[in-house]
Design a protein around this motif. Structure first.
Motif, PDB file in Angstrom:
ATOM      1  N   GLY A   1       5.100  -8.420 -17.695  1.00 16.01           N
ATOM      2  CA  GLY A   1       5.183  -7.015 -18.068  1.00 16.01           C
ATOM      3  C   GLY A   1       4.332  -6.078 -17.302  1.00 16.01           C
ATOM      4  O   GLY A   1       3.624  -6.682 -16.293  1.00 16.01           O
ATOM      5  N   LEU A   2       4.202  -4.945 -17.661  1.00 16.35           N
ATOM      6  CA  LEU A   2       3.287  -3.839 -17.121  1.00 16.35           C
ATOM      7  C   LEU A   2       2.008  -3.912 -17.612  1.00 16.35           C
ATOM      8  O   LEU A   2       2.176  -4.134 -18.974  1.00 16.35           O
ATOM      9  N   ALA A   3       1.084  -3.503 -16.877  1.00 10.72           N
ATOM     10  CA  ALA A   3      -0.199  -3.534 -17.387  1.00 10.72           C
ATOM     11  C   ALA A   3      -1.109  -2.667 -16.531  1.00 10.72           C
ATOM     12  O   ALA A   3      -0.819  -2.484 -15.112  1.00 10.72           O
ATOM     13  N   ARG A   4      -2.107  -1.840 -16.914  1.00  7.44           N
ATOM     14  CA  ARG A   4      -3.229  -1.239 -16.100  1.00  7.44           C
ATOM     15  C   ARG A   4      -3.968  -1.872 -15.582  1.00  7.44           C
ATOM     16  O   ARG A   4      -4.595  -2.765 -16.396  1.00  7.44           O
ATOM     17  N   VAL A   5      -4.292  -1.988 -14.351  1.00  7.57           N
ATOM     18  CA  VAL A   5      -5.323  -2.826 -13.955  1.00  7.57           C
ATOM     19  C   VAL A   5      -6.328  -2.061 -13.023  1.00  7.57           C
ATOM     20  O   VAL A   5      -6.075  -0.885 -12.830  1.00  7.57           O
ATOM     21  N   HIS A   6      -7.493  -2.499 -12.674  1.00  6.57           N
ATOM     22  CA  HIS A   6      -8.666  -1.897 -12.099  1.00  6.57           C
ATOM     23  C   HIS A   6      -8.603  -2.673 -10.744  1.00  6.57           C
ATOM     24  O   HIS A   6      -8.697  -3.856 -10.383  1.00  6.57           O
ATOM     25  N   LEU A   7      -8.721  -1.711  -9.622  1.00  4.80           N
ATOM     26  CA  LEU A   7      -8.887  -2.270  -8.365  1.00  4.80           C
ATOM     27  C   LEU A   7     -10.368  -2.309  -7.538  1.00  4.80           C
ATOM     28  O   LEU A   7     -11.030  -1.054  -7.946  1.00  4.80           O
ATOM     29  N   SER A   8     -10.817  -3.207  -6.879  1.00  6.09           N
ATOM     30  CA  SER A   8     -12.307  -3.093  -6.618  1.00  6.09           C
ATOM     31  C   SER A   8     -12.357  -2.329  -5.153  1.00  6.09           C
ATOM     32  O   SER A   8     -13.534  -2.233  -4.605  1.00  6.09           O
ATOM     33  N   GLY A   9     -11.148  -1.868  -4.480  1.00  6.68           N
ATOM     34  CA  GLY A   9     -10.967  -1.229  -3.195  1.00  6.68           C
ATOM     35  C   GLY A   9      -9.549  -0.737  -3.155  1.00  6.68           C
ATOM     36  O   GLY A   9      -8.695  -0.820  -4.090  1.00  6.68           O
ATOM     37  N   PRO A  10      -9.201  -0.060  -2.098  1.00 13.94           N
ATOM     38  CA  PRO A  10      -8.210   0.621  -1.717  1.00 13.94           C
ATOM     39  C   PRO A  10      -6.977  -0.417  -1.648  1.00 13.94           C
ATOM     40  O   PRO A  10      -7.230  -1.550  -1.084  1.00 13.94           O
ATOM     41  N   ALA A  11      -5.786  -0.025  -2.440  1.00 13.53           N
ATOM     42  CA  ALA A  11      -4.454  -1.063  -2.336  1.00 13.53           C
ATOM     43  C   ALA A  11      -3.327  -0.292  -2.452  1.00 13.53           C
ATOM     44  O   ALA A  11      -3.319   0.747  -3.014  1.00 13.53           O
ATOM     45  N   LYS A  12      -2.161  -0.564  -1.651  1.00  9.60           N
ATOM     46  CA  LYS A  12      -1.162   0.457  -1.677  1.00  9.60           C
ATOM     47  C   LYS A  12      -0.070  -0.111  -2.667  1.00  9.60           C
ATOM     48  O   LYS A  12       0.068  -1.394  -2.882  1.00  9.60           O
ATOM     49  N   PRO A  13       0.680   0.659  -3.324  1.00  5.64           N
ATOM     50  CA  PRO A  13       1.733   0.311  -4.164  1.00  5.64           C
ATOM     51  C   PRO A  13       2.515  -0.722  -3.098  1.00  5.64           C
ATOM     52  O   PRO A  13       2.766  -0.577  -2.067  1.00  5.64           O
ATOM     53  N   GLY A  14       3.226  -1.581  -4.142  1.00  5.97           N
ATOM     54  CA  GLY A  14       4.145  -2.693  -3.432  1.00  5.97           C
ATOM     55  C   GLY A  14       3.288  -3.943  -2.749  1.00  5.97           C
ATOM     56  O   GLY A  14       3.902  -4.980  -2.609  1.00  5.97           O
ATOM     57  N   THR A  15       1.894  -4.005  -3.115  1.00  6.99           N
ATOM     58  CA  THR A  15       1.231  -5.017  -2.627  1.00  6.99           C
ATOM     59  C   THR A  15       1.214  -6.149  -3.581  1.00  6.99           C
ATOM     60  O   THR A  15       1.401  -6.139  -4.703  1.00  6.99           O
ATOM     61  N   PRO A  16       1.700  -7.321  -3.239  1.00  6.03           N
ATOM     62  CA  PRO A  16       1.738  -8.296  -3.985  1.00  6.03           C
ATOM     63  C   PRO A  16       0.429  -8.959  -4.693  1.00  6.03           C
ATOM     64  O   PRO A  16      -0.592  -8.716  -4.035  1.00  6.03           O
ATOM     65  N   LEU A  17       0.391  -9.356  -5.683  1.00  8.10           N
ATOM     66  CA  LEU A  17      -0.700  -9.886  -6.320  1.00  8.10           C
ATOM     67  C   LEU A  17      -0.621 -11.284  -6.586  1.00  8.10           C
ATOM     68  O   LEU A  17       0.288 -12.084  -6.753  1.00  8.10           O
ATOM     69  N   THR A  18      -1.976 -11.959  -6.410  1.00  5.80           N
ATOM     70  CA  THR A  18      -1.886 -13.521  -6.633  1.00  5.80           C
ATOM     71  C   THR A  18      -2.942 -13.812  -7.469  1.00  5.80           C
ATOM     72  O   THR A  18      -3.979 -13.038  -7.724  1.00  5.80           O
ATOM     73  N   GLY A  19      -2.799 -14.732  -8.314  1.00  4.68           N
ATOM     74  CA  GLY A  19      -3.880 -15.349  -9.227  1.00  4.68           C
ATOM     75  C   GLY A  19      -4.141 -16.838  -8.866  1.00  4.68           C
ATOM     76  O   GLY A  19      -3.238 -17.751  -8.913  1.00  4.68           O
TER      77      GLY A  19
END
Length: 245
Positions: free
Chosen positions: A186-204
């Motif tokens: 689902g959708l969630a609000r996240v915080h970024l430690s630096g610049p990142a563009k929309p569409g960037t894949p996330l990994t865990g």
């Protein structure tokens, strides 16, 4: 984004809408209603606002999806005495107490008010994207796509779905997701430690965990696989943190 405003008239207008949209159209007696229109498989077609206007209902929708949505809604008219016509009205938005002709945005108090007027809004200096991101409010065509299930997009939190009304298109799938499963994505609000563009894949921990959507400063709306969204969440080389609301 540009909005298109339609007027729905005819004695069957509310009964017609009640069988199609995710929210309870009876709530129009109290003001503006946020709702969605789904496929029979429960996936997103469109989201919009319904607004009471004397003996008619206005429909406020993103212009990019307006024509196909109205065409698809019209397929369900059958013998219903309903007419749907585009208007020349313009959306006005602002913060604070709504003006006499305005309606508080039902998704969140910080999203201000909406009004529908004959002339365009002269200026609007509010950063609505930043407000959306801060409250994890999805946008048509960005977070909301034909692959979206509305509960994964937070529609219950946004007052966009009613689980006590009668049947509507896509209701069975939506109700099953509500009552029989725990959301894994689902959708969630996240915080970024630096610049990142929309569409960037996330990994865990190196495994696919989702994707960034809207970004505003050091915050973003992300589509997450929740079981992989703990420690080690990254957007490229940017660390991402997520706290459950």
């Amino acid at each position: 984004m540009t909005r298109a405003i339609y007027r729905i008239t005819g004695p069957d207008r509310e009964a017609f809408l009640q069988g199609l949209v995710t929210n309870d159209v009876a709530k129009l007696a109290d003001g503006i209603v946020y709702a969605a229109f789904l496929t029979p498989q429960g996936k997103y077609i469109a989201d919009f606002f319904l607004i009471p206007a004397d003996d008619t209902v206005l429909l406020d929708i993103d212009a990019s999806i307006a024509a196909p949505t109205i065409q698809r809604l019209s397929m369900y008219r059958l013998r219903a005495d309903v007419q749907i016509e585009e208007t020349a009205l313009h959306l006005h938005r602002g913060s604070g107490t709504p003006p006499p002709d305005g309606f508080a945005d039902p998704r969140h108090p910080d999203m201000g008010w909406r009004a529908y007027r004959d002339t365009p809004q002269a200026d609007d200096e509010i950063d609505w994207t930043a407000l959306r991101v801060a409250h994890c409010i999805p946008e048509t065509g960005i977070e909301l796509t034909p692959d979206t299930f509305i509960l994964e997009a937070g529609f219950e939190r946004l007052s966009g779905v009613d689980f006590h009304k009668g049947c509507y298109v896509g209701q069975e799938v939506t109700a099953r997701m509500k009552h029989k499963t725990q959301l894994r994505k689902g959708l969630a609000r996240v915080h970024l430690s630096g610049p990142a563009k929309p569409g960037t894949p996330l990994t865990g921990d190196g495994k696919p965990a989702g994707e960034l959507h809207s970004v505003a400063g050091d915050q973003a709306i992300a589509y997450l696989r929740f079981d992989r969204a703990g420690n080690g969440l990254m957007a490229g080389d940017v660390a991402v943190t997520w706290e459950k609301d």
